[in-house]
Structure formats: structure tokens, C-alpha cells
Design a protein around this motif. Structure first.
Motif, mmCIF file in Angstrom:
data_model
loop_
_atom_site.group_PDB
_atom_site.id
_atom_site.type_symbol
_atom_site.label_atom_id
_atom_site.label_comp_id
_atom_site.label_asym_id
_atom_site.label_seq_id
_atom_site.Cartn_x
_atom_site.Cartn_y
_atom_site.Cartn_z
ATOM 1 N N ASP A 66 37.241 -11.877 15.122
ATOM 2 C CA ASP A 66 38.444 -12.433 14.549
ATOM 3 C C ASP A 66 37.953 -13.868 14.235
ATOM 4 O O ASP A 66 38.715 -14.378 13.062
ATOM 5 C CB ASP A 66 39.550 -12.465 15.649
ATOM 6 C CG ASP A 66 40.328 -11.326 15.956
ATOM 7 O OD1 ASP A 66 40.039 -10.388 15.141
ATOM 8 O OD2 ASP A 66 40.963 -11.180 16.966
ATOM 9 N N ALA A 67 37.034 -14.320 14.727
ATOM 10 C CA ALA A 67 36.485 -15.695 14.437
ATOM 11 C C ALA A 67 36.053 -15.768 12.891
ATOM 12 O O ALA A 67 36.248 -16.789 12.211
ATOM 13 C CB ALA A 67 35.509 -16.252 15.210
ATOM 14 N N ALA A 68 35.458 -14.741 12.380
ATOM 15 C CA ALA A 68 34.876 -14.806 11.155
ATOM 16 C C ALA A 68 36.094 -15.058 10.126
ATOM 17 O O ALA A 68 35.860 -15.807 9.038
ATOM 18 C CB ALA A 68 34.426 -13.437 10.754
ATOM 19 N N GLY A 69 37.140 -14.610 10.302
ATOM 20 C CA GLY A 69 38.411 -14.838 9.465
ATOM 21 C C GLY A 69 38.895 -16.360 9.694
ATOM 22 O O GLY A 69 39.569 -16.763 8.693
ATOM 23 N N PHE A 70 38.631 -17.019 10.471
ATOM 24 C CA PHE A 70 38.621 -18.560 10.405
ATOM 25 C C PHE A 70 37.437 -19.392 10.163
ATOM 26 O O PHE A 70 37.649 -20.580 10.334
ATOM 27 C CB PHE A 70 39.158 -18.757 11.943
ATOM 28 C CG PHE A 70 40.475 -18.183 12.216
ATOM 29 C CD1 PHE A 70 41.616 -18.667 12.047
ATOM 30 C CD2 PHE A 70 40.453 -17.003 13.126
ATOM 31 C CE1 PHE A 70 43.027 -18.001 12.356
ATOM 32 C CE2 PHE A 70 41.650 -16.256 13.329
ATOM 33 C CZ PHE A 70 42.865 -16.761 12.937
ATOM 34 N N GLY A 71 36.622 -18.696 9.305
ATOM 35 C CA GLY A 71 35.479 -19.564 8.975
ATOM 36 C C GLY A 71 34.337 -19.665 9.814
ATOM 37 O O GLY A 71 33.297 -20.289 9.699
#
Length: 81
Positions: A66-71
Motif C-alpha cells: 500500500d505504501a507504494a501508492g503513497f510514494g
């Protein structure tokens, strides 16, 4: 009135007993706790809290995705006992 060493004597150092003792001490009372083994009680030492930590740890992989979706770039994800 009788004179005692303590204003509150708590039997059992579980979550409730420790909370009662701390609160009474904050109010200036003289407090003692009787506990056979370790403070914290079953929930904190062997039950609820350790279980929650294991559940949270089991979700780390999903959180990294999920963190990848937040940069965030978290790099290689690997787990080893």
C-alpha cells in the motif's frame, strides 16, 4: 480511625489492579500491590497484547504494498525468522 501502612492494598497486578494502584497513588494515597509473578496480567503478558503484535506483524507485507501508492519506495521486502 485505625492506622494502617497503606490506604489501598491491591490484590493482583493485572491491568485493572495496576490502573487502580496508579490512580490512587496519583491522588496521594499510599498503595501496595500483591502479585504472585509479574505485573501486567494474562492479557498483557500472554494473551491480548502478544496476539495483537503478531497480527500487526502479519500485515506488514500488505502495508508495504500500500505504501507504494503513497510514494514510498520500500525496496526489497523479505522476512526471516
Amino acid at each position: 480511625m485505625a492506622n494502617y501502612d497503606y490506604d489501598l492494598f491491591v490484590i493482583g497486578g493485572g491491568s485493572g489492579g495496576v490502573r487502580a494502584a496508579r490512580r490512587a497513588a496519583q491522588l496521594g494515597k499510599r498503595v501496595a500491590i500483591a502479585e504472585e509473578y509479574r505485573y501486567g496480567g494474562t492479557c498483557v503478558i500472554r494473551g491480548c497484547v502478544p496476539k495483537k503484535l503478531m497480527v500487526y506483524a502479519s500485515q506488514y507485507s500488505e502495508h508495504f504494498e500500500d505504501a507504494a501508492g503513497f510514494g514510498w519506495n520500500v525496496g526489497t521486502r523479505e522476512f526471516s525468522w
